[in-house]
Design an enzyme around this catalytic site. Structure first.
Site, mmCIF file in Angstrom:
data_model
loop_
_atom_site.group_PDB
_atom_site.id
_atom_site.type_symbol
_atom_site.label_atom_id
_atom_site.label_comp_id
_atom_site.label_asym_id
_atom_site.label_seq_id
_atom_site.Cartn_x
_atom_site.Cartn_y
_atom_site.Cartn_z
ATOM 1 N N LYS A 55 4.408 0.774 9.253
ATOM 2 C CA LYS A 55 4.512 2.067 8.590
ATOM 3 C C LYS A 55 3.869 3.173 9.421
ATOM 4 O O LYS A 55 4.340 4.296 9.443
ATOM 5 C CB LYS A 55 3.862 1.995 7.200
ATOM 6 C CG LYS A 55 4.744 1.312 6.184
ATOM 7 C CD LYS A 55 4.072 1.245 4.827
ATOM 8 C CE LYS A 55 3.033 0.149 4.801
ATOM 9 N NZ LYS A 55 2.431 -0.067 3.497
ATOM 10 N N ARG A 67 5.077 -12.782 9.709
ATOM 11 C CA ARG A 67 5.747 -11.530 9.375
ATOM 12 C C ARG A 67 7.073 -11.450 10.114
ATOM 13 O O ARG A 67 7.277 -12.087 11.147
ATOM 14 C CB ARG A 67 4.863 -10.326 9.652
ATOM 15 C CG ARG A 67 4.410 -10.152 11.077
ATOM 16 C CD ARG A 67 3.300 -9.111 11.189
ATOM 17 N NE ARG A 67 3.715 -7.794 10.773
ATOM 18 C CZ ARG A 67 3.133 -7.109 9.779
ATOM 19 N NH1 ARG A 67 2.114 -7.609 9.126
ATOM 20 N NH2 ARG A 67 3.552 -5.917 9.472
ATOM 21 N N GLU A 74 0.872 -1.161 0.000
ATOM 22 C CA GLU A 74 0.000 0.000 0.000
ATOM 23 C C GLU A 74 0.917 1.220 0.000
ATOM 24 O O GLU A 74 1.811 1.330 0.848
ATOM 25 C CB GLU A 74 -0.889 0.008 1.251
ATOM 26 C CG GLU A 74 -1.882 1.142 1.206
ATOM 27 C CD GLU A 74 -2.794 1.209 2.424
ATOM 28 O OE1 GLU A 74 -2.799 0.301 3.260
ATOM 29 O OE2 GLU A 74 -3.509 2.228 2.524
HETATM 30 P P1 ATP Z 1 2.620 -2.136 7.840
HETATM 31 O O1 ATP Z 1 1.837 -2.709 8.969
HETATM 32 O O2 ATP Z 1 4.050 -1.931 8.149
HETATM 33 O O3 ATP Z 1 1.995 -0.928 7.239
HETATM 34 P P2 ATP Z 1 1.447 -3.651 5.807
HETATM 35 O O4 ATP Z 1 1.315 -5.121 5.829
HETATM 36 O O5 ATP Z 1 0.239 -2.851 6.055
HETATM 37 O O6 ATP Z 1 2.631 -3.275 6.753
HETATM 38 P P3 ATP Z 1 1.633 -3.420 3.004
HETATM 39 O O7 ATP Z 1 2.134 -2.294 2.201
HETATM 40 O O8 ATP Z 1 0.196 -3.723 2.979
HETATM 41 O O9 ATP Z 1 2.101 -3.134 4.487
HETATM 42 O O10 ATP Z 1 2.508 -4.716 2.731
HETATM 43 C C1 ATP Z 1 2.895 -5.184 1.479
HETATM 44 C C2 ATP Z 1 3.291 -6.618 1.631
HETATM 45 O O11 ATP Z 1 4.377 -6.747 2.535
HETATM 46 C C3 ATP Z 1 2.145 -7.441 2.168
HETATM 47 O O12 ATP Z 1 2.062 -8.642 1.442
HETATM 48 C C4 ATP Z 1 2.549 -7.695 3.585
HETATM 49 O O13 ATP Z 1 2.034 -8.897 4.057
HETATM 50 C C5 ATP Z 1 4.073 -7.703 3.526
HETATM 51 N N1 ATP Z 1 4.652 -7.316 4.797
HETATM 52 C C6 ATP Z 1 4.426 -6.184 5.483
HETATM 53 N N2 ATP Z 1 5.087 -6.183 6.655
HETATM 54 C C7 ATP Z 1 5.774 -7.358 6.699
HETATM 55 C C8 ATP Z 1 6.645 -7.966 7.658
HETATM 56 N N3 ATP Z 1 6.957 -7.362 8.806
HETATM 57 N N4 ATP Z 1 7.154 -9.181 7.370
HETATM 58 C C9 ATP Z 1 6.851 -9.784 6.212
HETATM 59 N N5 ATP Z 1 6.041 -9.282 5.273
HETATM 60 C C10 ATP Z 1 5.501 -8.078 5.506
HETATM 61 MG MG MG Z 2 -1.438 -2.998 4.760
#
Ligand code: ATP
Ligand code: MG
Length: 553
Positions: free
Chosen positions: A268, A258, A34
């Site tokens: 983020k 994760r 995102e």
């Molecule tokens: P955040 O909580 O940091 O905003 P998010 O999952 O909302 O992370 P996205 O931009 O939606 O962030 O993530 C893109 C991809 O990266 C998704 O497939 C997500 O599952 C993966 N991802 C995000 N954080 C992690 C992590 N700590 N370990 C492994 N994969 C991750």
């Molecule tokens: Mg997300």
């Protein structure tokens, strides 16, 4: 890769699929960020996994921006994400945006209404939450659930046309209000949001929810293996349900744990707070766990890929020690970084029996660990040198193999010197160390027969360049700041940045470039800071110390 170690569980699934001829053996993964922040090391794990699997099985990976929430998203983030994925060394097959599917998603929602599987609900969010019940009590249908298909079609079209204000209505899937899985209790598919979108502008005032965008986008792209993190397990039945009811390409979702890492936060939202409240310089502050921060700090793409490989693919939440990441960069830089000399806390050493005004060029290897032996460089040597203050002691204890009156030490790539005396200022601080040298002991042709235990680094005073040097410590004082009581920011380490305004560096370092790692002998690995360095003022960041010297407080 797969030959050297046992398969992870996702590789096992893919190999099974290939054996069964599923999707004719085709593998298409996607990385779906995102664009609401900069990528962090957790995303690097997901990138390495998705792109790595595609490389391993002759497949492809799409970069898909999951841009269904107009309020928090921005082009700046899109650009940084693309730069980070490229820098990590991966190439996507297609650059796609969930917002490109807004028309198709709308049509799919209409199809769901026509099947009697979606309805417009006028309830407030609070009412919806109450009516949903609890994990132990089933939800209750409200009066809107039995709206006719015709009425739903009209209302949904009016929602799209902008007839209603934000929050006045939502479109919900008609699944099962008694499902033990709360996500199946008539989840929201669309909400009204009169907001400008960074790509679609003002074309839309209704936006699809994650559950009605992600799986559908996967299916539209014919993604074979949709890999996400564990928190999406309860979403999987809904993911499958929509795809089945809409008769779309059967993408399948798989979940892994994760990445969590000690002494930092990995969300983020929290990282944005650190930036906005000025606790760090920006998203690429070298203390941040962001990919851009690690890059500025001096991490290499290879070290990050190696880290992601070493941690593997887990099915259970765990916490990885940041020292593993540091180990990976140390290992890489030990092989690749050129050795240089820099004095961070200077004191002057005068070789009293060395001619005044004389300069001798000493030879130093660039990297003794390099496989191909990458030549060397010349280092100017003279009567006056900068050495580290800690390499001299007025009253040296036993086994101190550096300088103190009467003690001998080797100056790296130069002579063995013997300390004869020292000079103090009025406050009692040592200002100069006086030595004599052994002319026959010159490195490369030592015929002195003297062996000494210690070797110290130095920089010739008249030839030295100056630089600012930034040393970093953990950003947080506790292992898991997100799981401590109260605000995670109260656990920030107040001493995470230590600036040395004037360090002395050997002249070769004036050629340093950001992103290239140097070993400052005995002091760690450093790289030029891309944001603060100027031609007349070099600034170096310490990437990592030479050894894991960190002790718990
Ligand atoms: P955040 O909580 O940091 O905003 P998010 O999952 O909302 O992370 P996205 O931009 O939606 O962030 O993530 C893109 C991809 O990266 C998704 O497939 C997500 O599952 C993966 N991802 C995000 N954080 C992690 C992590 N700590 N370990 C492994 N994969 C991750
Ligand atoms: Mg997300």
């Amino acid at each position: 890769m797969a030959e050297e170690r046992s398969l992870n569980f996702i590789e096992e699934i893919i190999e099974e699929d290939i054996r069964e001829g599923k999707n004719s053996g085709r593998v298409l993964t996607r990385f779906p960020p995102e664009p609401n922040g900069y990528l962090h090391i957790g995303h690097a794990k997901s990138i390495c996994l998705n792109f790595g699997l595609a490389l391993e099985y002759n497949g492809k990976t799409n970069l898909r921006f999951d841009d269904t929430n107009p309020v928090k998203e921005d082009v700046e983030y899109v650009d940084s994400i693309k730069a980070d994925v490229k820098w990590l060394g991966f190439e996507w097959a297609e650059e796609l945006y969930a917002s490109d599917y807004f028309d198709q998603l709308y049509e799919l929602a209409v199809a769901m209404i026509k099947k009697g599987l979606a309805y417009v609900d006028d309830s407030t969010p609070e009412e919806i939450a109450t009516q949903k019940g609890t994990p132990t009590e089933p939800g209750k249908p409200n009066q809107y659930r039995s709206r006719s298909i015709e009425e739903n079609l009209t209302l949904f079209a009016e929602m799209k046309a902008g007839k209603y204000p934000d929050g006045a209505k939502v479109l919900r899937a008609k699944v099962d209000l008694a499902s033990p899985n709360m996500h199946m209790r008539d989840p929201i598919m669309y909400r009204i949001k009169h907001a400008h979108h960074h790509r679609t502008g003002d074309a839309w005032c209704i936006y699809p929810m994650y559950d009605f965008a992600h799986g559908q986008s996967d299916a539209i792209e014919q993604i074979t293996h949709s890999i996400c993190t564990l928190e999406f397990i309860p979403h999987r039945p809904l993911y499958d349900w929509f795809i089945e009811e809409l008769n779309l390409f059967p993408s399948k979702q798989y979940e892994f744990a994760r990445l969590n890492m000690t002494y930092t936060v990995m969300s983020k939202r929290k990282l944005l707070q650190l930036v906005e409240e000025g606790h760090v310089e920006d998203w690429d502050d070298p203390r941040m766990p962001t990919i851009s921060g690690l890059r500025r700090r001096g991490y290499t793409p290879k070290s990050i890929r190696e880290f992601c490989e070493r941690i593997g693919v887990a099915k259970r939440e765990n916490m990885i020690d940041v020292s593993l990441l540091e180990f990976c960069i140390r290992e890489d830089l030990n092989k690749s970084a050129w050795r240089r000399m820099a004095v961070l806390d200077p004191i002057k050493l005068v070789i009293t029996d060395y001619p005044e005004g004389k300069t001798e060029m000493m030879y130093g290897e660039n990297n003794p660990e390099a496989e191909d032996g990458d030549g060397g460089r010349e280092i100017p040597f003279s009567r006056e040198l900068w050495i580290e203050r800690e390499d001299f002691m007025e009253i040296p204890p036993k086994k101190f193999f550096r300088l103190g009156v009467g003690l001998m030490v080797r100056l790296k790539n130069a002579y063995i010197v013997k300390c004869e005396s020292f000079v103090k200022d009025a406050e009692g601080n040592v200002t100069e160390v006086h030595c004599t040298h052994i002319p026959e002991s010159k490195s490369g042709g030592d015929s002195s027969g003297i062996s000494v235990k210690g070797t110290i680094h130095w920089v010739s005073v008249p030839h030295a360049k100056t630089a600012e040097v930034r040393l970093y410590d953990r950003l947080f004082q506790v292992e898991d700041p997100s799981n401590e009581e109260g605000d995670f920011k109260s656990y920030l380490n107040p001493n995470s940045l230590h600036i040395i305004e004037t360090a002395y560096i050997e002249p070769e370092l004036a050629k340093a470039e950001p992103g290239v790692g140097y070993q400052f002998m005995r002091k760690g690995y450093f790289t030029l800071d891309k944001n603060h360095s100027k031609a007349d003022k070099l600034v170096f960041n310490r990437t990592v110390t030479l050894k894991d010297g960190w002790v718990k407080k």
